[in-house]
Design a protein around this motif. Structure first.
Motif, PDB file in Angstrom:
ATOM      1  N   LEU A  54     -17.986 -32.293  34.960  1.00  0.00           N
ATOM      2  CA  LEU A  54     -17.682 -32.929  36.241  1.00  0.00           C
ATOM      3  C   LEU A  54     -16.874 -31.938  37.093  1.00  0.00           C
ATOM      4  O   LEU A  54     -17.077 -31.803  38.286  1.00  0.00           O
ATOM      5  N   VAL A  55     -15.957 -31.257  36.396  1.00  0.00           N
ATOM      6  CA  VAL A  55     -15.137 -30.222  37.044  1.00  0.00           C
ATOM      7  C   VAL A  55     -15.044 -29.045  36.086  1.00  0.00           C
ATOM      8  O   VAL A  55     -14.868 -29.235  34.884  1.00  0.00           O
ATOM      9  N   THR A  56     -15.164 -27.833  36.625  1.00  0.00           N
ATOM     10  CA  THR A  56     -14.882 -26.646  35.807  1.00  0.00           C
ATOM     11  C   THR A  56     -13.739 -25.891  36.466  1.00  0.00           C
ATOM     12  O   THR A  56     -13.777 -25.589  37.659  1.00  0.00           O
ATOM     13  N   ILE A  57     -12.716 -25.650  35.662  1.00  0.00           N
ATOM     14  CA  ILE A  57     -11.528 -24.958  36.176  1.00  0.00           C
ATOM     15  C   ILE A  57     -11.577 -23.506  35.713  1.00  0.00           C
ATOM     16  O   ILE A  57     -11.698 -23.241  34.508  1.00  0.00           O
ATOM     17  N   GLY A  58     -11.503 -22.564  36.650  1.00  0.00           N
ATOM     18  CA  GLY A  58     -11.419 -21.148  36.294  1.00  0.00           C
ATOM     19  C   GLY A  58     -10.071 -20.877  35.650  1.00  0.00           C
ATOM     20  O   GLY A  58      -9.051 -21.403  36.098  1.00  0.00           O
ATOM     21  N   LEU A  59     -10.070 -20.073  34.584  1.00  0.00           N
ATOM     22  CA  LEU A  59      -8.830 -19.820  33.850  1.00  0.00           C
ATOM     23  C   LEU A  59      -8.540 -18.324  33.748  1.00  0.00           C
ATOM     24  O   LEU A  59      -9.461 -17.505  33.693  1.00  0.00           O
ATOM     25  N   VAL A  60      -7.267 -17.987  33.737  1.00  0.00           N
ATOM     26  CA  VAL A  60      -6.851 -16.621  33.415  1.00  0.00           C
ATOM     27  C   VAL A  60      -5.684 -16.690  32.438  1.00  0.00           C
ATOM     28  O   VAL A  60      -5.046 -17.737  32.302  1.00  0.00           O
ATOM     29  N   GLU A  61      -5.419 -15.549  31.774  1.00  0.00           N
ATOM     30  CA  GLU A  61      -4.327 -15.527  30.817  1.00  0.00           C
ATOM     31  C   GLU A  61      -3.152 -14.760  31.421  1.00  0.00           C
ATOM     32  O   GLU A  61      -3.341 -13.700  32.006  1.00  0.00           O
ATOM     33  N   VAL A  62      -1.967 -15.306  31.324  1.00  0.00           N
ATOM     34  CA  VAL A  62      -0.777 -14.597  31.826  1.00  0.00           C
ATOM     35  C   VAL A  62       0.330 -14.646  30.763  1.00  0.00           C
ATOM     36  O   VAL A  62       0.330 -15.519  29.889  1.00  0.00           O
ATOM     37  N   ALA A  63       1.270 -13.698  30.856  1.00  0.00           N
ATOM     38  CA  ALA A  63       2.343 -13.632  29.862  1.00  0.00           C
ATOM     39  C   ALA A  63       3.310 -14.817  30.020  1.00  0.00           C
ATOM     40  O   ALA A  63       3.709 -15.438  29.044  1.00  0.00           O
TER      41      ALA A  63
END
Ligand code: GDD
Ligand code: MG
Length: 347
Positions: free
Chosen positions: A126-135
Motif C-alpha cells: 500500500l505504501v513503500t518507504i525508502g530507507l537509508v542507514e545512518v549511524a
C-alpha cells in the motif's frame, strides 16, 4: 506517476538562512536544491509535480511558475494552516489521482525512484518507504523490518538508546491513493507519528526498500555544509553551471579573477563573480553568482549565496552567508551563519 513534493516546513533548524526562504530553495552548488530535484525527477520520467508549499510559498511559486521552463507541469496546493506531512498530502489528494511518489523536498538525494516502484509492486504494498542507514538515527524516523522487508514498527525520532535499528525513513514514499483514505482532512496530521504507525497496526502492507545513491538531509547548517563538501569532493553529482578548469576548480561565465588572486581547490565559483588581487578563495569554497571578493579577502570552508560581498581583506572561515549580504573590509567571520532581509521586505 506524479510526484508530490513536501516543501512547506519552516526550516527552523536552518535559521537564519530559512527565515524568509523555504529550505528546499536553499542553493546547492549555486542552484536551488528544488531545481536539482525537479530536474532529477524529469530525468526519471516524472514530469507531473504537485508542490505542497506553506512557508514563504511565493519564493517557490515565483521561481518555478507552471514548471514549463523545466519541461514539467507544477501545481501548487494551498494550506491555510500548516497541515503537517500527512495533512499536506491529504490536502493534495484532488490533484494526485493514481499511484504517486511523495518526497520530503529538503533531502538532497540521487534516489532511483523506479527501483522503489519495482520493490513496491513486487511486495504488492500500500505504501513503500525508502530507507537509508545512518549511524545516529535519533533525528529521524526509525523502522523495524521483518525478513520480507515489511515494516513492523515505525518510531519517529526515538530517544537515544531506544532505537529499533539504524535504518531510517529516507523521506521518499511510493503510495497508493487508498493509503490517503484513513488520513483525516482539514487538520494537522503527521505521516510519521500517526499515519504510518496506524497503517502498520491495522496490518496494511507498508514495505521498506533501500534507497541507493547519495542521500543527506539538509536539516541543519552543519549538514548543509557537509552536502557542499561532498559536492566538491565528487561524492554528490549534480548538474552545475560553469566550466571545469581541471584540478577541482569550476568557474561560471563572466567571472573575473584578478592577477595574483588564488583559487585553492576544491572550489566552485558562480557566474559574473569578481575576485580581487591577492584574494584567496578555497579550499572548500562555494561562491554564488554576482559575488564580489575584495582585494586580499580570504574565503575558506565557506558557502556564499548569490550577490554577496566580502570586501577588502575580509576573512571568512567555515561560514554560510545568505544572498546579498555584505561583509565589511577587514571583518573576520568564523563559523558564522548569517543572512539579511531583502530591502523590499523590511517595511
Ligand atoms: N506542506 C507542508 N506542510 N510541508 C511540510 C509541513 C507542513 O505542515 N511540515 C513539514 N513539511 C515538509 C518539510 O518542508 C520537509 O520537506 C518535509 O515535510 C519533512 O519535514 P521536516 O520538518 O524536515 O522533518 P524532519 O527532517 O525532522 O524528519 C523527516 O525527514 C526525515 C528524513 O530526512 C521525517 O520524515 C523523518 O521520518 C525522516 O527520517
Ligand atoms: Mg527534514
Amino acid at each position: 506517476m506524479k510526484a508530490l513534493l513536501l516543501a512547506g516546513g519552516f526550516g527552523t533548524r536552518m535559521r537564519p538562512l530559512t527565515e524568509r526562504l523555504p529550505k528546499p530553495m536553499a542553493p546547492v552548488g549555486n542552484r536551488p536544491w528544488l531545481e536539482h530535484l525537479i530536474a532529477g525527477l524529469k530525468q526519471q520520467g516524472i514530469d507531473e509535480i504537485v508542490m505542497a508549499v506553506k512557508h514563504y510559498p511565493e519564493r517557490i511559486i515565483e521561481y518555478f511558475g507552471d514548471g514549463g521552463k523545466w519541461g514539467v507541469t507544477i501545481r501548487y496546493t494551498h494550506e491555510p494552516v500548516p497541515l503537517g506531512t500527512a495533512g499536506a498530502i491529504k490536502n493534495a489528494e484532488p490533484l494526485l489521482g493514481g499511484r504517486f511518489v511523495a518526497i520530503n523536498a529538503d533531502i538532497v538525494h540521487r534516489a532511483d525512484i523506479r527501483a522503489l516502484v519495482k520493490a513496491h509492486e513486487e511486495a504488492g504494498a500500500l505504501v513503500t518507504i525508502g530507507l537509508v542507514e545512518v549511524a545516529d538515527p535519533s533525528q529521524f524516523g526509525v523502522v523495524e523490518q521483518a525478513e520480507d522487508g515489511r515494516i513492523v514498527r515505525f518510531v519517529e525520532k526515538p530517544p537515544r538508546g531506544e532505537k529499533p535499528s539504524n535504518r531510517i525513513n529516507a523521506g521518499i514514499y511510493i503510495m497508493e491513493p487508498e493509503a490517503l483514505r484513513s488520513i483525516p482532512a482539514g487538520r494537522e496530521v503527521s505521516i510519521e507519528r500517526e499515519t504510518f504507525p496506524s497503517l502498520i497496526a491495522a496490518g496494511r502492507r507498508v514495505q521498506g526498500a533501500d534507497v541507493s545513491g547519495y542521500w543527506m538531509d539538509m536539516g541543519t547548517s552543519e549538514r548543509y555544509r557537509r552536502i557542499h563538501w561532498d559536492l566538491l569532493d565528487g561524492k554528490l553529482e549534480l548538474d552545475l553551471a560553469g566550466e571545469e578548469r581541471g584540478g577541482g576548480i569550476r568557474i561560471g561565465e563572466g567571472t573575473e579573477v584578478a592577477k595574483g588572486a588564488m583559487l585553492v581547490p576544491p572550489v566552485l565559483v558562480g557566474s559574473r563573480v569578481k575576485i580581487g588581487e591577492r584574494a584567496v578563495v578555497g579550499p572548500y569554497a562555494v561562491i554564488g553568482d554576482d559575488c564580489v571578493i575584495g582585494r586580499g579577502a580570504r574565503v575558506t570552508h565557506s558557502i556564499l549565496w548569490d550577490r554577496c560581498v566580502a570586501a577588502e581583506a575580509a576573512q571568512l572561515n567555515r561560514c554560510i552567508v545568505g544572498s546579498g549580504l555584505k561583509i565589511d573590509p577587514r571583518h573576520l567571520l568564523h563559523e558564522a551563519v548569517v543572512s539579511v532581509i531583502p530591502e523590499a521586505e523590511t517595511i
